[in-house]
Design a protein around this motif. Structure first.
Motif, PDB file in Angstrom:
ATOM      1  N   ILE A  31     -19.547  84.745 -69.044  1.00 15.94           N
ATOM      2  CA  ILE A  31     -19.575  83.970 -69.966  1.00 15.94           C
ATOM      3  C   ILE A  31     -18.501  84.083 -70.981  1.00 15.94           C
ATOM      4  O   ILE A  31     -17.941  83.159 -71.311  1.00 15.94           O
ATOM      5  CB  ILE A  31     -20.938  83.813 -70.727  1.00 15.94           C
ATOM      6  N   TYR A  34     -23.676  81.631 -59.730  1.00 15.69           N
ATOM      7  CA  TYR A  34     -24.131  80.711 -60.971  1.00 15.69           C
ATOM      8  C   TYR A  34     -22.902  80.786 -62.297  1.00 15.69           C
ATOM      9  O   TYR A  34     -22.674  79.542 -62.754  1.00 15.69           O
ATOM     10  CB  TYR A  34     -25.119  81.732 -61.827  1.00 15.69           C
ATOM     11  N   LEU A  35     -22.371  81.595 -62.429  1.00 14.31           N
ATOM     12  CA  LEU A  35     -20.986  81.643 -63.275  1.00 14.31           C
ATOM     13  C   LEU A  35     -19.816  80.521 -62.977  1.00 14.31           C
ATOM     14  O   LEU A  35     -19.377  79.891 -63.661  1.00 14.31           O
ATOM     15  CB  LEU A  35     -20.451  82.926 -63.619  1.00 14.31           C
ATOM     16  N   THR A  63     -21.190  77.260 -63.696  1.00 15.80           N
ATOM     17  CA  THR A  63     -21.248  76.932 -65.198  1.00 15.80           C
ATOM     18  C   THR A  63     -19.814  76.807 -65.481  1.00 15.80           C
ATOM     19  O   THR A  63     -19.702  75.947 -66.447  1.00 15.80           O
ATOM     20  CB  THR A  63     -21.753  78.345 -65.868  1.00 15.80           C
ATOM     21  N   TYR A  64     -18.811  77.457 -65.074  1.00 15.73           N
ATOM     22  CA  TYR A  64     -17.389  77.400 -65.298  1.00 15.73           C
ATOM     23  C   TYR A  64     -16.724  75.821 -64.937  1.00 15.73           C
ATOM     24  O   TYR A  64     -16.265  75.063 -65.806  1.00 15.73           O
ATOM     25  CB  TYR A  64     -16.484  78.210 -64.905  1.00 15.73           C
ATOM     26  N   SER A  86     -18.489  73.390 -67.502  1.00 16.92           N
ATOM     27  CA  SER A  86     -18.243  73.424 -68.978  1.00 16.92           C
ATOM     28  C   SER A  86     -16.819  73.280 -69.446  1.00 16.92           C
ATOM     29  O   SER A  86     -16.548  72.926 -70.535  1.00 16.92           O
ATOM     30  CB  SER A  86     -18.607  74.837 -69.416  1.00 16.92           C
ATOM     31  N   ILE A 130     -22.820  76.115 -74.760  1.00 18.82           N
ATOM     32  CA  ILE A 130     -22.707  76.479 -73.521  1.00 18.82           C
ATOM     33  C   ILE A 130     -23.273  77.867 -73.043  1.00 18.82           C
ATOM     34  O   ILE A 130     -23.944  77.948 -71.883  1.00 18.82           O
ATOM     35  CB  ILE A 130     -21.123  76.449 -72.879  1.00 18.82           C
ATOM     36  N   ALA A 185     -26.585  78.181 -70.560  1.00 17.27           N
ATOM     37  CA  ALA A 185     -26.540  79.084 -69.470  1.00 17.27           C
ATOM     38  C   ALA A 185     -27.280  80.343 -69.485  1.00 17.27           C
ATOM     39  O   ALA A 185     -27.688  80.912 -68.445  1.00 17.27           O
ATOM     40  CB  ALA A 185     -24.885  79.478 -69.201  1.00 17.27           C
ATOM     41  N   TYR A 233     -30.444  81.275 -66.927  1.00 18.94           N
ATOM     42  CA  TYR A 233     -30.270  82.341 -66.037  1.00 18.94           C
ATOM     43  C   TYR A 233     -31.275  83.398 -66.262  1.00 18.94           C
ATOM     44  O   TYR A 233     -31.738  84.042 -65.265  1.00 18.94           O
ATOM     45  CB  TYR A 233     -28.888  83.044 -66.565  1.00 18.94           C
TER      46      TYR A 233
END
Length: 499
Positions: A320, A445-446, A449-450, A453, A468, A472, A476
């Motif tokens: 993150i 998952y990241l 998210t990237y 976002s 964000i 997230a 998670y």
């Protein structure tokens, strides 16, 4: 003692304090840089990094004191615990005198590195103040084992909170009234001594049978302590080369201003590493207790459990920060400091791996197998320094970050797990399996998210960064316990939260 509950309370207290510390420091850093300027702030960082080398004069004794005091209290050998404490107190008092002598010598020879007479006088005074600060701190290290034996890090955290709050208010007041870098060092001196005094009273509160008596000094214990500490001492030297040499190399080859730019990216990584360590880096005394009982099964169980927690925190938290890092640096410090973002990414990837493997370091110290770490970290430190001197000329501050990351990754991925698992009869495949699924899911998952976002981070704002991170994180945390923890482990975590 309810170990899970005590650890959880300490973890929460340490984590909340560190979050408070980080938030305040984020607010304060632009203010301090603005008051001092890039040049003097870079000098402050260099002097701070240099002062950290005084910890080498501990000779690894803190690790030995902690281990033997913890073992003695666990076995209810209170007289032996007092012997160790008083013996180490005498040793630390002698080391404090040595630190003052070293500080005076360093201040005298500063003329070799500083040409300006005005800067030379000021820097010499600061070096002496920092040396005095460190010298006064050392005798209190004799009581560190008491806190760890009782796992009451939460009580210690309260004293840090008071000291930090007073220091922050003092820095705000004096810098805003035109005072400079010397005032910073004096504020640190007084706030640290306040913390040391409170630390002593916490130790005395926990260990009711504590005695301070020179007659409890034993020469035989000196040898015993240093037999254990010599390898911890080598590890300390290696760690200074691994994590503190960067600022010195950059300041010596590039400039003090370049140190400031590097430090911004490195500071974010250090905040994250410290945050996770405050939450989870309390396992050495726990492993020591089980090792004293010769309970390898319990060690293996606790090791795998805390390693999974570390993996979750490392991959998600570090990921993150990488996602929002550039936007945050621009909003926090300005566009002139975007060169700190590649440094952040490089160092963060390495620190994520170190956090995952850190419980193995705790284990090796607990079972007196830290000689391996001392040798490995020494090699890593030498390689780090050599690569830094080579890569800095071509890649600047990013080259120094790469030089730090490469040997760390190699050591923590290929060497530490193999050796540590062998010591407790834990199959390597079982250790790796407990991590693989978590890492795979977290990276996936990241990535999502990237992708989702990026549009929100085009024009940076603190609100978008916080939104964000929060959304997230909530999603998670809601998913991860059901995927990678058993019902028994979930119930344990839930019971600790409730309490």
């Amino acid at each position: 003692m309810n170990i899970p509950r005590t650890l959880f309370i300490s973890s929460v207290a340490r984590t909340l304090f560190l979050i408070f510390n980080i938030v305040v420091s984020f607010i304060m850093m632009p203010f301090i840089v603005g008051q001092l300027g890039d040049h003097w702030y870079g000098i402050w960082v260099i002097l701070g990094s240099f002062a950290s080398y005084y910890y080498i004069l501990d000779f690894g004794l803190a690790f030995a004191v902690t281990r033997y005091v913890t073992t003695s209290i666990e076995k209810q050998k209170y007289e032996q615990a007092n012997i160790i404490i008083n013996t180490s107190l005498v040793i630390y008092s002698l080391i404090a005198v040595l630190i003052l002598v070293v500080a005076a010598i360093i201040a005298f020879f500063t003329t070799v590195f500083v040409a300006s007479p005005e800067e030379l006088r000021l820097i010499r005074i600061i070096i002496v103040v920092m040396g005095l600060n460190m010298a006064l701190e050392f005798p209190f290290k004799a009581f560190a084992g008491i806190i760890q034996a009782y796992l009451r890090y939460d009580l210690l955290t309260y004293s840090h909170f008071i000291s930090f709050s007073l220091r922050t208010m003092a820095v705000l007041y004096f810098l805003s009234h035109g005072y400079g870098i010397l005032t910073l060092s004096i504020i640190s001196l007084f706030s640290n001594q306040l913390c040391n005094v409170m630390f002593f009273f916490v130790a005395k509160h926990l260990f009711k049978k504590l005695k301070i008596d020179i007659r409890l000094f034993r020469k035989s214990e000196v040898k015993e302590l240093f037999t254990y500490s010599i390898w911890a001492f080598l590890t300390q030297i290696a760690n200074q080369m691994r994590f503190r040499v960067d600022s010195l190399v950059i300041g010596g080859i590039l400039s003090a201003s370049a140190v400031t730019h590097y430090f911004i990216g490195a500071r974010l990584v250090e905040y994250f590493r410290t945050l996770v360590y405050k939450a989870t880096n309390m396992m050495t005394p726990v492993f020591t207790k089980y090792h004293a009982r010769n309970d390898k099964a319990a060690i293996r169980e606790k090791l795998l459990f805390v390693t999974r927690i570390n993996t979750i925190l490392a991959i998600f938290g570090g990921g993150i920060i990488i996602i929002v890092g550039k936007a945050f640096i621009i909003k926090w410090m300005g566009t002139d400091y975007t060169d700190a973002y590649p440094v952040l990414i490089t160092l963060m990837l390495a620190i994520m791996v170190q956090i995952i493997v850190n419980p193995l370091d705790n284990l090796l110290y607990a079972i007196n197998r830290h000689r391996f770490l001392a040798i490995l970290n020494s090699v890593e430190g030498v390689v780090n320094l050599m690569l830094s001197l080579i890569l800095i000329h071509r890649y600047g501050i990013l080259g120094v970050a790469v030089a730090t990351a490469i040997p760390l990754l190699v050591a923590r991925i290929f060497f530490v797990p193999v050796y540590a698992c062998r010591q407790i009869d834990l199959p390597l495949w079982k250790y790796l399996t407990s991590l693989g699924n978590i890492i795979g899911f977290s990276v996936f998952y990241l990535a999502i998210t990237y992708w989702l976002s990026q549009a929100r981070l085009t024009v940076p704002s603190y609100l978008d960064i916080m939104a964000i991170t929060t959304v997230a994180g909530i999603i998670y945390i809601s998913i991860i316990p059901f995927l990678f923890f058993s019902r028994k482990e979930r119930n344990l975590l839930l019971s600790m939260v409730r309490r």
